[in-house]
Write an enzyme that holds these catalytic residues in place. Structure first.
Site, PDB file in Angstrom:
ATOM      1  N   GLY A 171      20.395   4.651 -24.534  1.00 24.52           N
ATOM      2  CA  GLY A 171      20.855   5.900 -25.103  1.00 24.52           C
ATOM      3  C   GLY A 171      19.917   7.043 -24.741  1.00 24.52           C
ATOM      4  N   CYS A 172      20.412   8.247 -24.901  1.00 27.35           N
ATOM      5  CA  CYS A 172      19.625   9.419 -24.503  1.00 27.35           C
ATOM      6  C   CYS A 172      18.418   9.605 -25.417  1.00 27.35           C
ATOM      7  CB  CYS A 172      20.509  10.663 -24.479  1.00 27.35           C
ATOM      8  SG  CYS A 172      21.487  10.918 -25.979  1.00 27.35           S
ATOM      9  N   TYR A 173      18.657   9.640 -26.733  1.00 27.58           N
ATOM     10  CA  TYR A 173      17.523   9.777 -27.647  1.00 27.58           C
ATOM     11  C   TYR A 173      16.534   8.623 -27.475  1.00 27.58           C
ATOM     12  CZ  TYR A 173      19.787  13.513 -30.431  1.00 27.58           C
ATOM     13  OH  TYR A 173      20.347  14.690 -30.878  1.00 27.58           O
ATOM     14  N   THR A 207      15.786   6.854 -24.924  1.00 23.98           N
ATOM     15  CA  THR A 207      14.987   7.011 -23.703  1.00 23.98           C
ATOM     16  C   THR A 207      13.807   7.938 -23.938  1.00 23.98           C
ATOM     17  OG1 THR A 207      16.887   6.593 -22.276  1.00 23.98           O
ATOM     18  CG2 THR A 207      15.062   7.842 -21.315  1.00 23.98           C
ATOM     19  N   SER A 208      14.089   9.089 -24.561  1.00 24.13           N
ATOM     20  CA  SER A 208      13.003  10.055 -24.772  1.00 24.13           C
ATOM     21  C   SER A 208      11.955   9.513 -25.728  1.00 24.13           C
ATOM     22  CB  SER A 208      13.578  11.371 -25.296  1.00 24.13           C
ATOM     23  OG  SER A 208      14.088  11.226 -26.612  1.00 24.13           O
TER      24      SER A 208
END
Lengths: 345, 345, 345, 345
Positions: free
Chosen positions: C148-150, C152-153
């Site tokens: 997921g995007c969140y 990953t960060s």
């Protein structure tokens, strides 16, 4: 206190009407309707209005509404508007209709661009609600057709030149740019944030329905039929319209003469501000207010006059002008409830 | 690998040049200059380029730079550009100049709008770097005057119609809208975020210096002098230009004829895309690319042709076109290093 | 050339996959599917891709698609993804799935936050596609669950500290901010331009489904269960995530030690950039690229470490990482097709 | 009518003061000063105010100003403010100072974060102008130190929990996000449109000067010293602050208890609105108004309370709160001139 209602208060025009009416010193907002939000408190739908508009939405029942208010704002889509307006008129209520349904004097023109008119008997008495042009008629009107957003910016921009007979009538081009709220609050791919942000485009080139509305009023000012090119564009901003108006001078004039012409035409008007020579309007300077800011420029190389006209599409282009019309109809000062300072930055 | 340098690489055009040159397969970016950032790594000034452009800025010394590179991009303001270009030419280096200094064939026109020209001897050989119009001359040029952003959008938009003699030459109006990067990276109240955001305005109405540049090339296409009205506007977005071009047909034509005319004129061009009938361009569809997207519309009611032209002002309107010009000068495919897919959303 | 397809290519992740795959030197994009756009050319749906992706959308038929491609990207919503993935695996195709369906090792956790899993037999072999943590497993995988995007960060931000055992595991707070494209291209009131523009808000406080995904990987790094507070926010921008990560040091450390720890951990990584001491990441510096930019700060007054982590949610947070995973699976350089320079301004 | 002046009226706080004071029913704005714009009409500098504020800027001469007004708003940078405030006090004028110079009770704290204090004799009597905490003292004050924008959002957010002793004092983290107007109207690369648009970043991590200001008031509420982590971020929007506040419960509490605690604490307050359970605040819902919208959430998994607090940084965070303080000092209703409806969309 005059009791007023808003039928169709879930969109941006309805929201703007509530913003203005909530603080109006002479009216009481007593009813707002929405099919979608029937029964919900306004503050739950628009948290911005929590604690300010202490009403719940009701189902749009024209008979009930007519019994409850003295004046009604109709903020429905065209076609839906003309279905309810006759009920209010028959009940002796005065109406400011924000749709296109009562803006046209010529039924055939309306029907060519929209659809069959279901209340043509009211077209004769409906007044086009642009106070600078039709103030006296508005005062006496039972039914006001509140102008479209683009037409407001364009008509106010060209009015002095046309009435003075200074423009070649076949040279008129209105290149207009609008913020996204003009497209309404309905769900649409084309108004999603990521589709609009950081981009710019034209739409409905040479086919937008505001064209005949402009031509009706411009023709009235010119005393002759007027045909224009009108191109709308979408700007990545929430509010505002800038109209850039091109026309060729029909006889020579100096820049200073043009400036004087505009100053004279709008002398005493509360909601039109003429920019000083050298200055140009910006939508951000009128945001949230009922002002129309204007500048007029002479392009000596080409003999064209270029007029810049800036309004807030939701205020001057919809709800603010509607409140001004209501004020005129009620016989109170035109500026009442509209002393909002433009919102910047 | 061909060695190239960028003189004046601290602004947005310089940044865009670095973005494109860093990935170009046939050139090596070997020097970038900046007075302000002399000695600092590019990645410290533009963290976006950290690990990509592994150079430090140097002081702009034309002699040194001429010794180090084969071709130079000059991304300085006008006047500063013509002060350094002769040095590169004298040293046998080829030059793509992004300023206005070498765009004009007629020195008097340049001097009327800018200032005295300090290298007039080069005006005769400088080539106006719009590949669709001057491709062969660009290939052979030592010095290319890279077109302005607005002129690129306007000239590509009108070229087919003008060459076909289809427009009344005194009817031309270019209403153009640009993103904020066109104003550069210098400090200015008018480009602060809060002054731009959520607002729209025109500027330099009937007095912008891109006007004579457009008229030079439009006149060349028409085979006769052309005088236009040009109005630039500022859009709250970082990149992009949309030109809305109005002209009256000089003889009758059908919409389909106009579509064919454009398709024929730009057949085989890599960087011009003609929208399908019914579609309109948007700046967001060309963002970050060298494309110019075009649509042509006939307004039957008024007899006007309305052309919509969309480019990215930093790519097609500056650095991308400069790279295309370099490619032509180097004899490599025009599209090399420019296969960037438009960046959306 | 390896043949690849994208199933579900009408949303923003699918668009971003097409942007990257269109220029990838080792693969050929041969099929893209969409129920809504079945039969339409990609360039008609996304004019940005006209002339670049010369395909028409097809109906998503997993069997046909499996026959036509070597590797498939599944860009469908969760639940829809696991309905098609087994078909591809059974046909011997390799899969990068961008949904949440194959990110969890523990079926019970998935089912607690999503729904019943319809292909649990594949959970054991699916690899969590974060190359910095699981590169070798990805190379060998048949099925990659793209992060997921969140997550990953957040995971990249905390990985060095957790592996070093430097954080109190009950002190972790991830305050994250995302651009609007993270919400997808579906119609929704909450992502209309006028609802997002010029506003900022949190959503799904303490209840977002990316929480257990983060905790799975963070726990793996720490070697112990980790429970975090995670708050997502919506930023009025199209792309980008900034994660602000708070944790208390479990034992004293100097700022320089922390900087060294991060430099060591990510040494040799192509897609992680550590900011110089004193600098901080911005989403705009990674826009359109596969980079994760990191900074680590010690708050001496409170004993907390604050990590800032910036990615592009569509590139590193979805399609770019998916392409990197494909590269690993294909045995080509991880950076192939991902050398995109961050897009600024 | 009470005569008031604004010293330093060329920035965004000064502009916002003029917006509010122009329509205030009990005061007359009689003087606005600016070194830069000395002699220019306000409407020429801010065309938004043309026809509304009919004053010209004057040179900031404290003695003259003190003779002309009853109360003065000082909207100067810190250090410049304390240079002029004593003149007004000595002349018997009441002062609302919007800088940091009179917000600190402990001179040493001020001097540790700012510089030597030039009017320490006034620190003892200056009142921190947060009406919800210090209303009675403000009424009697000669000098009010108007709170910072971030501190206003944070203190109002945590006040009920701290006064109830419900938070572990070493667990407090304030992750705050602000629109760009908070950075002022001065020229700066970092606030240019193209540097801000479509990006998000943190700044001054663990070193912002609003930290000790928050700690002073939070400590007062807690009855014990408080040390917090505070991280400010820049949002691409003009106005608004959202504070996301994390703290660990010092003893168990249910979500409903927390909701009741906030409802009780702010009962009767005109400018604090508690969101209904399930709803969250957004900066857009308070834009242009003096409201602080709050939500309180319990994260059962971690035992943390997460408070969301939204204000308009220029209104509640500066000028609006200053006007509320003036109202209290003048003995008129606190809401006078502040009945502005939040501006949406």
């Amino acid at each position: 206190m005059v009791k007023v209602g808003v039928i169709g208060a879930s969109g941006y025009s309805g929201l703007e009407l509530m913003r203005l009416l909530a603080r109006h010193p002479e009216v009481e907002l007593t009813a707002v309707t929405s099919r979608e939000h029937d029964g919900r408190p306004v503050g739950a739908v628009f948290p911005a209005l929590a604690g300010i508009v202490n009403l719940a939405y009701t189902w749009p029942d024209p008979d009930k509404l007519a019994a409850a208010v003295d004046l009604v704002f109709v903020a429905l889509p065209h076609q839906a508007a003309m279905a309810v307006v006759p009920t209010f008129i028959a009940a002796g209520r005065r109406v400011v209709d924000l749709s296109a349904d009562f803006r046209f004097r010529d039924r055939a023109v309306y029907e060519a661009y929209y659809q069959a008119h279901s209340a043509p008997e009211l077209l004769g008495e409906a007044v086009y609600g642009l106070p600078e042009l039709h103030r006296e008629a508005i005062r006496a009107a039972r039914l006001v057709g509140n102008p479209g957003c683009y037409p407001t910016s364009v008509i106010l921009g060209w009015a002095p030149l046309l009435r003075a007979g200074l423009l070649d009538l076949d040279s008129l081009i209105a290149d207009c740019k609008s913020g996204v709220s003009g497209a309404g609050r309905g769900l649409s791919l084309s108004t999603l944030y990521c589709e609009v942000n950081d981009g710019f485009r034209a739409y409905k080139v040479a086919e937008h329905r505001h064209t005949p509305e402009m031509e009706q009023e411009l023709g009235g000012l010119a005393g002759a039929p007027v045909t224009i090119s009108f191109t709308p564009h979408l700007v990545p901003m929430s509010r505002g319209i800038l109209a850039t108006l091109y026309g060729r001078l029909s006889r020579p004039a100096a820049a200073a003469d043009l400036q004087d012409l505009y100053a004279d035409f709008y002398r005493g008007e509360s909601f039109v501000r003429l920019c000083a020579p050298g200055a140009l309007p910006s939508t951000i300077h009128v945001r949230g207010s009922n002002y129309c800011d204007l500048a007029v420029r002479l392009d000596r190389r080409t003999g064209r006059v270029i007029v810049l006209s800036a309004i807030d599409n939701l205020t001057r282009g919809a709800a603010g002008q509607a409140v001004a019309n209501m004020n005129l109809m009620l016989g109170v000062p035109e500026t009442l409830g509209l002393e909002v300072v433009p919102f910047l930055p």
